[in-house]
Design an enzyme around this catalytic site. Structure first.
Site, mmCIF file in Angstrom:
data_model
loop_
_atom_site.group_PDB
_atom_site.id
_atom_site.type_symbol
_atom_site.label_atom_id
_atom_site.label_comp_id
_atom_site.label_asym_id
_atom_site.label_seq_id
_atom_site.Cartn_x
_atom_site.Cartn_y
_atom_site.Cartn_z
ATOM 1 N N ALA A 122 0.874 -0.909 -0.045
ATOM 2 C CA ALA A 122 0.086 -0.420 -0.078
ATOM 3 C C ALA A 122 0.833 1.688 0.371
ATOM 4 C CB ALA A 122 -0.981 -0.373 1.257
ATOM 5 N N GLY A 158 0.260 -4.586 0.763
ATOM 6 C CA GLY A 158 -0.511 -5.052 0.344
ATOM 7 C C GLY A 158 -0.351 -5.483 -1.080
ATOM 8 N N GLU A 175 4.839 -4.896 7.794
ATOM 9 C CA GLU A 175 4.170 -4.064 8.125
ATOM 10 C C GLU A 175 4.523 -3.806 9.724
ATOM 11 O OE1 GLU A 175 2.655 -6.227 5.801
ATOM 12 O OE2 GLU A 175 1.176 -5.576 5.258
#
Ligand code: CO8
Length: 257
Positions: A66, A111, A134
């Site tokens: 992301a 992502g 993450e």
């Protein structure tokens, strides 16, 4: 006119989508997700669709996650909305009635890994790198990784990857079942052709039925899932494909679906 973020190329009902933000290693921002959602919504309606392949532009990255710059200043509510946008888009991909394949041509992180997990299967170039990093950014996977990853590779390996944020190479991804096949980067093209050839020789309704049986059955107990399979199997005998496929075998010719 603004550049397309999702390139769409089609051959015989096999649609190949390329996420195209190569300068940001194809990171997923809200514009990419919106465009991907809109392309998928057009594809959902098509009877002539055979398969959907998804890859990243350039020779370095599938999707590097992301978009961190876009996320940095988000409030919890804005983060929730962003995650929901991605989850809704990935759900669209996951529930397409035809096989979906991630062609992982490089970095497949955060992502990006979650996008690959929303596909039915993944093939990777031998230089691909996977991971859910993450925690290195102070967050947890928010595009489905904590749920789809354990369903694909088992909970112990999923927690290992999610809690350490470590990156793995294509051969480890193959060993743990995150990808189905690994090949040289140049062979990804040949794989697309091979898949097009294989799928165009099969009954399209049967392929859709097979996918539906696997997906819907996974959400049910075994008895109910076997009963679902029986219903979908019997339904094949109501269409033209079963007559053509079995007649072709008996008459020693190729079926014409
Ligand atoms: N977001 C935004 N930009 C990115 C991203 C990203 N995820 N990844 C790379 N880029 C950009 C870089 O900033 C750089 O831009 P610029 O040239 O303008 O400086 C360009 O892409 C090239 O990247 P690098 O120079 O870093 O290339 P390297 O070859 O040195 O490194 C790496 C490649 C290892 C892939 C490195 O770029 C990297 O570590 N990227 C981040 C990977 C990552 O942490 N991904 C996970 C992101 S978080 C996530 O996906 C969470 C999903 C759930 C969110 C929940 C909703 C709120």
């Amino acid at each position: 006119m603004s550049e397309k973020l999702i390139e769409v190329v089609e051959n015989a009902g096999i649609v190949r989508l390329t996420i195209s933000r190569p300068k940001a290693l194809n990171a997923l921002n809200s514009d990419v997700l919106a465009e991907l959602g809109s392309v998928l919504s057009d594809l959902e309606a098509r009877d002539d669709l055979r398969a959907v392949l998804i890859t990243g532009a350039g020779d370095k990255s599938f999707v590097a996650g992301a978009d961190i710059g876009e996320m940095r200043d988000k409030t919890p509510e804005e983060a929730r909305a962003f995650a929901r946008q991605a989850l809704a888009t990935f759900k669209r991909l996951e529930t397409l009635p035809v096989p979906t394949v991630a062609l992982v041509n490089g970095f497949c992180l955060g992502g990006g890994c979650e996008l690959a997990l929303a596909c039915d299967w993944a093939v990777a170039s031998d230089n691909a790198i996977f991971g859910q990093p993450e925690v290195l950014l102070g967050v947890i996977p928010g595009f489905g990784g904590t749920q789809r990853l354990p369903r694909r590779v088992g909970p112990a390996m999923a927690i290992d990857l999610v809690a350490t944020g470590r990156k793995i190479d294509a051969s480890e991804a193959l060993r743990i079942g995150l990808v189905n096949r690994v090949m040289a980067p140049a062979e990804l093209e040949a794989y697309t052709e091979e898949l097009t050839k294989q799928l165009s020789g099969n009954g399209p309704e049967a392929v859709r039925g097979a996918k539906q049986a696997v997906h819907d059955g996974l959400d049910q107990d075994l008895e109910s899932a076997l009963s679902l399979e029986t219903s979908l199997f019997a339904l094949c005998f109501a269409g033209k494909e079963q007559k053509e496929g079995m007649s072709a075998f008996v008459e020693k010719r190729k079926p014409n679906f």
